[in-house]
Write an enzyme that holds these catalytic residues in place. Structure first.
Site, PDB file in Angstrom:
ATOM      1  N   SER A   8       0.851  -1.196   0.000  1.00  0.00           N
ATOM      2  CA  SER A   8       0.000   0.000   0.000  1.00  0.00           C
ATOM      3  C   SER A   8       0.881   1.238   0.000  1.00  0.00           C
ATOM      4  CB  SER A   8      -0.888   0.019   1.243  1.00  0.00           C
ATOM      5  OG  SER A   8      -1.382   1.333   1.432  1.00  0.00           O
ATOM      6  N   HIS A  32      -1.320  -1.335  -4.236  1.00  0.00           N
ATOM      7  CA  HIS A  32      -2.567  -1.077  -3.517  1.00  0.00           C
ATOM      8  C   HIS A  32      -2.729   0.426  -3.292  1.00  0.00           C
ATOM      9  CE1 HIS A  32      -5.866  -2.387  -0.828  1.00  0.00           C
ATOM     10  NE2 HIS A  32      -5.478  -1.415  -0.012  1.00  0.00           N
ATOM     11  N   ASP A  34      -5.007   3.274  -1.562  1.00  0.00           N
ATOM     12  CA  ASP A  34      -6.020   3.514  -0.532  1.00  0.00           C
ATOM     13  C   ASP A  34      -6.644   4.881  -0.729  1.00  0.00           C
ATOM     14  OD1 ASP A  34      -6.049   1.205   1.240  1.00  0.00           O
ATOM     15  OD2 ASP A  34      -3.942   1.690   1.584  1.00  0.00           O
ATOM     16  N   MET A  36      -9.383   7.525   0.359  1.00  0.00           N
ATOM     17  CA  MET A  36     -10.215   7.871   1.518  1.00  0.00           C
ATOM     18  C   MET A  36     -10.800   9.261   1.337  1.00  0.00           C
ATOM     19  SD  MET A  36      -7.628   6.741   4.548  1.00  0.00           S
ATOM     20  CE  MET A  36      -6.688   5.213   4.469  1.00  0.00           C
ATOM     21  N   HIS A  65      -8.562   0.513  -3.474  1.00  0.00           N
ATOM     22  CA  HIS A  65      -9.438   0.225  -2.330  1.00  0.00           C
ATOM     23  C   HIS A  65     -10.139   1.529  -1.948  1.00  0.00           C
ATOM     24  CE1 HIS A  65      -9.401  -0.728   2.312  1.00  0.00           C
ATOM     25  NE2 HIS A  65     -10.623  -0.667   1.833  1.00  0.00           N
ATOM     26  N   MET A  67     -12.384   3.749   0.209  1.00  0.00           N
ATOM     27  CA  MET A  67     -12.997   3.943   1.523  1.00  0.00           C
ATOM     28  C   MET A  67     -13.756   5.259   1.447  1.00  0.00           C
ATOM     29  SD  MET A  67      -9.639   2.675   3.577  1.00  0.00           S
ATOM     30  CE  MET A  67      -8.649   2.823   2.094  1.00  0.00           C
ATOM     31  N   MET A 137     -10.871  -6.557   6.093  1.00  0.00           N
ATOM     32  CA  MET A 137     -10.032  -5.608   6.824  1.00  0.00           C
ATOM     33  C   MET A 137      -9.618  -6.238   8.149  1.00  0.00           C
ATOM     34  SD  MET A 137      -9.662  -2.974   4.898  1.00  0.00           S
ATOM     35  CE  MET A 137      -8.686  -2.037   6.093  1.00  0.00           C
ATOM     36  N   PHE A 143      -6.499   4.325   8.482  1.00  0.00           N
ATOM     37  CA  PHE A 143      -5.112   4.702   8.747  1.00  0.00           C
ATOM     38  C   PHE A 143      -4.177   3.522   8.546  1.00  0.00           C
ATOM     39  CE2 PHE A 143      -7.936   7.313  11.243  1.00  0.00           C
ATOM     40  CZ  PHE A 143      -7.458   8.599  10.998  1.00  0.00           C
ATOM     41  N   GLY A 144      -2.964   3.828   8.082  1.00  0.00           N
ATOM     42  CA  GLY A 144      -1.928   2.809   8.040  1.00  0.00           C
ATOM     43  C   GLY A 144      -1.300   2.654   9.421  1.00  0.00           C
ATOM     44  N   GLY A 145      -0.535   1.604   9.584  1.00  0.00           N
ATOM     45  CA  GLY A 145       0.258   1.458  10.806  1.00  0.00           C
ATOM     46  C   GLY A 145      -0.497   1.006  12.041  1.00  0.00           C
ATOM     47  N   ASP A 175      -6.061  -6.848   4.693  1.00  0.00           N
ATOM     48  CA  ASP A 175      -5.496  -5.499   4.701  1.00  0.00           C
ATOM     49  C   ASP A 175      -5.504  -4.940   6.117  1.00  0.00           C
ATOM     50  OD1 ASP A 175      -4.815  -2.860   4.174  1.00  0.00           O
ATOM     51  OD2 ASP A 175      -6.511  -2.458   2.847  1.00  0.00           O
ATOM     52  N   GLY A 197       1.374  -2.085   4.160  1.00  0.00           N
ATOM     53  CA  GLY A 197       1.864  -0.713   4.066  1.00  0.00           C
ATOM     54  C   GLY A 197       3.143  -0.566   4.856  1.00  0.00           C
ATOM     55  N   SER A 198       2.982  -0.429   6.176  1.00  0.00           N
ATOM     56  CA  SER A 198       4.166  -0.136   6.993  1.00  0.00           C
ATOM     57  C   SER A 198       5.188  -1.260   7.007  1.00  0.00           C
ATOM     58  CB  SER A 198       3.771   0.272   8.417  1.00  0.00           C
ATOM     59  OG  SER A 198       2.605  -0.355   8.819  1.00  0.00           O
TER      60      SER A 198
HETATM   61  C1  DX5 Z   1      -6.092   1.149   5.967  1.00  0.00           C
HETATM   62  C2  DX5 Z   1      -5.685   0.842   4.565  1.00  0.00           C
HETATM   63  C3  DX5 Z   1      -4.520  -0.053   4.456  1.00  0.00           C
HETATM   64  C4  DX5 Z   1      -3.259   0.456   5.063  1.00  0.00           C
HETATM   65  C5  DX5 Z   1      -2.431  -0.718   5.479  1.00  0.00           C
HETATM   66  O1  DX5 Z   1      -7.274   1.877   5.931  1.00  0.00           O
HETATM   67  O2  DX5 Z   1      -6.747   0.224   3.867  1.00  0.00           O
HETATM   68  O3  DX5 Z   1      -4.304  -0.472   3.118  1.00  0.00           O
HETATM   69  O4  DX5 Z   1      -2.515   1.284   4.223  1.00  0.00           O
HETATM   70  O5  DX5 Z   1      -1.357  -0.254   6.188  1.00  0.00           O
HETATM   71  P1  DX5 Z   1      -0.585  -1.150   7.245  1.00  0.00           P
HETATM   72  O6  DX5 Z   1      -0.059  -2.332   6.489  1.00  0.00           O
HETATM   73  O7  DX5 Z   1       0.458  -0.234   7.742  1.00  0.00           O
HETATM   74  O8  DX5 Z   1      -1.581  -1.551   8.292  1.00  0.00           O
HETATM   75 ZN    ZN Z   2      -6.323  -0.718   1.806  1.00  0.00          ZN
END
Ligand code: DX5
Ligand code: ZN
Length: 217
Positions: A8, A32, A34, A36, A65, A67, A137, A143-145, A175, A197-198
């Site tokens: 991501s 990927h 994201d 939002m 994806h 959101m 999910m 949010f990532g991380g 994800d 992502g992270s």
């Molecule tokens: C969260 C996103 C994810 C996110 C994943 O809303 O859909 O795709 O970037 O990030 P990590 O792998 O850091 O949880």
């Molecule tokens: Zn995602």
């Protein structure tokens, strides 16, 4: 089922996005994206100008994806930009979900249906046969991380069992908080597309992190 790794770019360095996409071209399976809207989720990420820029550099398929509320508004734009996979949340689309899946497919893209961790996984069952893939999910979208929610494993298993019972081979994408610590268990549960992502972008060597996920057993 062949495992696919979908980093991501939410966790990428946006000042060096071209460099990061070129790196992923060489080691990942999907990119990927994201998207939002600050309404369906309490965060804004990026929109079509970024998707367009990615599309010019990416040589591997883009996995978008959404959101957002009203995902149906963006089907044509995605198709025009060459997005290969477009997913949206059941919570956002409700009764329009079947129609939207069909419209994504009619544009030649793969259609994915997503649920957050608080939606019973059985709510996806009516869409088996209509969706090309399902996204579970493993954190709340936005949010990532965030930390992986362990109950997600059970949810993936339940969906996988139902898909098998019906002889449907739609892949399950996962994800949120995916990394080397849970990759083997996720694969075992039945997920075959890993969004990360992270765990990819915060690694010293992102391509080595992709390989680590791919080789998890
Ligand atoms: C969260 C996103 C994810 C996110 C994943 O809303 O859909 O795709 O970037 O990030 P990590 O792998 O850091 O949880
Ligand atoms: Zn995602």
């Amino acid at each position: 089922m062949q495992l696919q790794i979908a980093p991501s770019i939410l966790s990428a360095d946006f000042s060096e996005l071209g460099r990061d996409i070129e790196m992923l071209n060489h080691c990942a399976d999907l990119i990927h994206l994201d998207i939002m809207d600050g309404s369906f989720v309490p965060n804004i990420s990026f929109g079509f100008p970024v998707v367009e820029a990615v599309s010019r550099i990416a040589t591997i398929p883009m996995d978008a994806h959404f959101m957002v509320v009203h995902p149906e508004r963006w089907v044509d734009r995605c198709a025009e930009l060459g997005v290969a996979m477009m997913s949206f949340h059941l919570e956002a689309a409700g009764e329009d979900s079947s129609k939207i899946l069909e419209s994504i497919r009619s544009k030649g893209m793969k259609a994915g249906l997503v649920i957050n961790p608080d939606i019973p996984v059985e709510k996806l069952f009516p869409y088996i046969g209509q969706a090309d893939y399902f996204l579970i999910m493993s954190v709340f979208a936005g949010f990532g991380g965030q930390k992986f929610i362990p109950e997600s494993l059970k949810r993936i298993k339940v969906l996988k069992a139902e898909l098998e019972r019906r002889g449907n081979d739609a892949p399950i994408e996962v994800d949120g908080g995916v990394g080397p610590a849970n990759a083997a268990a996720l694969r075992e549960a039945g997920a075959s597309i890993f969004v990360a992502g992270s765990s990819v972008f915060k690694a010293e060597d992102p391509c080595a992190a992709v390989a680590l996920l791919r080789n998890s057993r």
